[in-house]
Design a protein around this motif. Sequence first.
Motif, PDB file in Angstrom:
ATOM      1  N   ALA A 227       0.815  -1.210   0.000  1.00 11.33           N
ATOM      2  CA  ALA A 227       0.000   0.000   0.000  1.00 11.33           C
ATOM      3  C   ALA A 227       0.850   1.261   0.000  1.00 11.33           C
ATOM      4  N   ARG A 228       2.055   1.187   0.489  1.00 10.24           N
ATOM      5  CA  ARG A 228       2.925   2.359   0.550  1.00 10.24           C
ATOM      6  C   ARG A 228       3.262   2.899  -0.843  1.00 10.24           C
ATOM      7  N   GLU A 229       3.111   2.051  -1.860  1.00 12.90           N
ATOM      8  CA  GLU A 229       3.472   2.468  -3.218  1.00 12.90           C
ATOM      9  C   GLU A 229       2.287   3.047  -3.999  1.00 12.90           C
ATOM     10  N   ILE A 230       1.124   3.149  -3.369  1.00 11.76           N
ATOM     11  CA  ILE A 230      -0.067   3.670  -4.042  1.00 11.76           C
ATOM     12  C   ILE A 230      -0.074   5.194  -3.991  1.00 11.76           C
ATOM     13  N   ALA A 231      -0.219   5.822  -5.158  1.00  7.43           N
ATOM     14  CA  ALA A 231      -0.249   7.285  -5.233  1.00  7.43           C
ATOM     15  C   ALA A 231      -1.639   7.841  -4.972  1.00  7.43           C
ATOM     16  N   ALA A 232      -2.687   7.108  -5.384  1.00  8.12           N
ATOM     17  CA  ALA A 232      -4.053   7.592  -5.197  1.00  8.12           C
ATOM     18  C   ALA A 232      -5.027   6.430  -5.306  1.00  8.12           C
ATOM     19  N   VAL A 233      -6.146   6.569  -4.601  1.00  4.89           N
ATOM     20  CA  VAL A 233      -7.225   5.580  -4.663  1.00  4.89           C
ATOM     21  C   VAL A 233      -8.486   6.279  -5.161  1.00  4.89           C
ATOM     22  N   PHE A 234      -9.150   5.655  -6.130  1.00  2.91           N
ATOM     23  CA  PHE A 234     -10.402   6.176  -6.677  1.00  2.91           C
ATOM     24  C   PHE A 234     -11.517   5.221  -6.258  1.00  2.91           C
ATOM     25  N   ALA A 235     -12.492   5.758  -5.535  1.00  2.00           N
ATOM     26  CA  ALA A 235     -13.450   4.924  -4.830  1.00  2.00           C
ATOM     27  C   ALA A 235     -14.883   5.177  -5.286  1.00  2.00           C
ATOM     28  N   THR A 236     -15.782   4.325  -4.819  1.00  2.00           N
ATOM     29  CA  THR A 236     -17.212   4.516  -5.017  1.00  2.00           C
ATOM     30  C   THR A 236     -17.690   5.666  -4.144  1.00  2.00           C
ATOM     31  N   ASN A 237     -18.331   6.653  -4.752  1.00  2.00           N
ATOM     32  CA  ASN A 237     -18.815   7.807  -4.006  1.00  2.00           C
ATOM     33  C   ASN A 237     -20.176   7.531  -3.361  1.00  2.00           C
ATOM     34  N   GLY A 238     -20.285   6.369  -2.693  1.00  2.00           N
ATOM     35  CA  GLY A 238     -21.537   6.030  -2.035  1.00  2.00           C
ATOM     36  C   GLY A 238     -21.858   6.973  -0.901  1.00  2.00           C
ATOM     37  N   SER A 239     -20.855   7.445  -0.222  1.00  2.00           N
ATOM     38  CA  SER A 239     -20.987   8.433   0.852  1.00  2.00           C
ATOM     39  C   SER A 239     -19.580   8.708   1.366  1.00  2.00           C
ATOM     40  N   SER A 240     -19.457   9.674   2.276  1.00  3.24           N
ATOM     41  CA  SER A 240     -18.153   9.923   2.872  1.00  3.24           C
ATOM     42  C   SER A 240     -17.682   8.709   3.665  1.00  3.24           C
ATOM     43  N   ILE A 241     -18.631   7.933   4.200  1.00  2.00           N
ATOM     44  CA  ILE A 241     -18.278   6.710   4.939  1.00  2.00           C
ATOM     45  C   ILE A 241     -17.666   5.684   3.984  1.00  2.00           C
ATOM     46  N   TYR A 242     -18.233   5.568   2.781  1.00  2.00           N
ATOM     47  CA  TYR A 242     -17.659   4.672   1.774  1.00  2.00           C
ATOM     48  C   TYR A 242     -16.190   5.023   1.538  1.00  2.00           C
ATOM     49  N   LEU A 243     -15.916   6.309   1.368  1.00  2.00           N
ATOM     50  CA  LEU A 243     -14.557   6.743   1.069  1.00  2.00           C
ATOM     51  C   LEU A 243     -13.610   6.424   2.224  1.00  2.00           C
ATOM     52  N   GLN A 244     -14.088   6.604   3.448  1.00  2.00           N
ATOM     53  CA  GLN A 244     -13.264   6.280   4.611  1.00  2.00           C
ATOM     54  C   GLN A 244     -13.002   4.778   4.687  1.00  2.00           C
ATOM     55  N   MET A 245     -14.057   3.972   4.472  1.00  2.73           N
ATOM     56  CA  MET A 245     -13.908   2.513   4.504  1.00  2.73           C
ATOM     57  C   MET A 245     -12.911   2.034   3.458  1.00  2.73           C
ATOM     58  N   ILE A 246     -13.049   2.547   2.238  1.00  3.20           N
ATOM     59  CA  ILE A 246     -12.194   2.106   1.145  1.00  3.20           C
ATOM     60  C   ILE A 246     -10.753   2.541   1.373  1.00  3.20           C
ATOM     61  N   GLY A 247     -10.569   3.755   1.881  1.00  4.02           N
ATOM     62  CA  GLY A 247      -9.220   4.207   2.191  1.00  4.02           C
ATOM     63  C   GLY A 247      -8.562   3.349   3.253  1.00  4.02           C
ATOM     64  N   SER A 248      -9.333   3.029   4.298  1.00  5.05           N
ATOM     65  CA  SER A 248      -8.802   2.196   5.380  1.00  5.05           C
ATOM     66  C   SER A 248      -8.480   0.786   4.886  1.00  5.05           C
ATOM     67  N   ALA A 249      -9.410   0.194   4.110  1.00 10.31           N
ATOM     68  CA  ALA A 249      -9.210  -1.175   3.635  1.00 10.31           C
ATOM     69  C   ALA A 249      -8.029  -1.282   2.676  1.00 10.31           C
ATOM     70  N   SER A 250      -7.792  -0.218   1.897  1.00 12.03           N
ATOM     71  CA  SER A 250      -6.680  -0.263   0.947  1.00 12.03           C
ATOM     72  C   SER A 250      -5.359   0.115   1.587  1.00 12.03           C
ATOM     73  N   GLY A 251      -5.395   0.581   2.835  1.00 14.52           N
ATOM     74  CA  GLY A 251      -4.167   0.849   3.577  1.00 14.52           C
ATOM     75  C   GLY A 251      -3.485   2.159   3.241  1.00 14.52           C
TER      76      GLY A 251
END
Length: 310
Positions: A227-251
């Motif tokens: 995960a340290r090598e990821i420059a950006a994550v593009f997520a489902t805009n289901g809600s701000s909670i979705y974005l937090q969940m996806i960010g956390s899960a992707s590390g």
Amino acid sequence: MDSALPKISSICYSVGEIRPIETLVELGMADRSAIESLAARGIRNFCEDRRPAHDMCTSCIAATLADSGLRPVDIGAIVLGHSMAKWDLKEEREFLSAIAAMGFSRSQIFGVSMQACTVANAALDLARLLVASTFGPNNVLVIIFGKDSEGNRLAPQAATLFSDGAVSCIVSSGSGTLEIVGAASLTDPALAALEWSEPNFPKYLVSGVASLRKVCETVYAQGRISAREIAAVFATNGSSIYLQMIGSASGVTDNQVYRENLPRYAHVYGCDNLIGIRDRVLARDFKSGEYVMSVAWAPNVASACLLRRV
């Protein structure tokens, strides 16, 4: 940096008319308290496209072909994915008639279903497998779309709004700037029996986090990166909670999750990830060798697609 992996290019999208959230009150889709809740979450607009689904798709296809310089005869296969849209035999025939009028003739055409708003990653995965296969096509056209068909754009608890949109791109063995390094998806069929309601949200969240972590770990292993090598994550805009969940899960850190389009477009069915990548690249491109993740979550499906700038 050269690469033999299939690559994405010419991402183009259409989101119809961008309308302010206050319009929902006039349409009878929301009350003032729901509007205030949406505004507090940073959502300002939603997107409405009154055209039939096949017209939404063909407008994107025309833009993608123009951007890529390809003609219909150069496209060896088409992958079509839809999310939360009315799609029946009549729509299918209208879509086929529409692309025939554009100049497409005998083609391999594949439909991706049962993926809800994670469909873009699944479609990219299928496209890259086609391109990478022996005697596979050189160019695959990918089309994703979603459209409100029930007249209710408000998500539970006014978490976000559902928007209409379509996005298309080319997956090719030749030119392209983002190579597809890996992809994975997981479906938890047991969740299909649960009603999408507040008492069941904890069950969805627990299952969703586990599935998101698993698909992210899978694509990291495919790319042999962390995960340290990821420059950006593009997520489902289901809600701000979705974005937090996806960010956390992707590390990744919170500021690595692309958020600009949640207030701008709300949640465009199935299209958020590719739209986000297109907008981010236009505003500020990635450096050669940087890794990018597309991570999507629907109530019972999670998916990820690992990309690298070449």
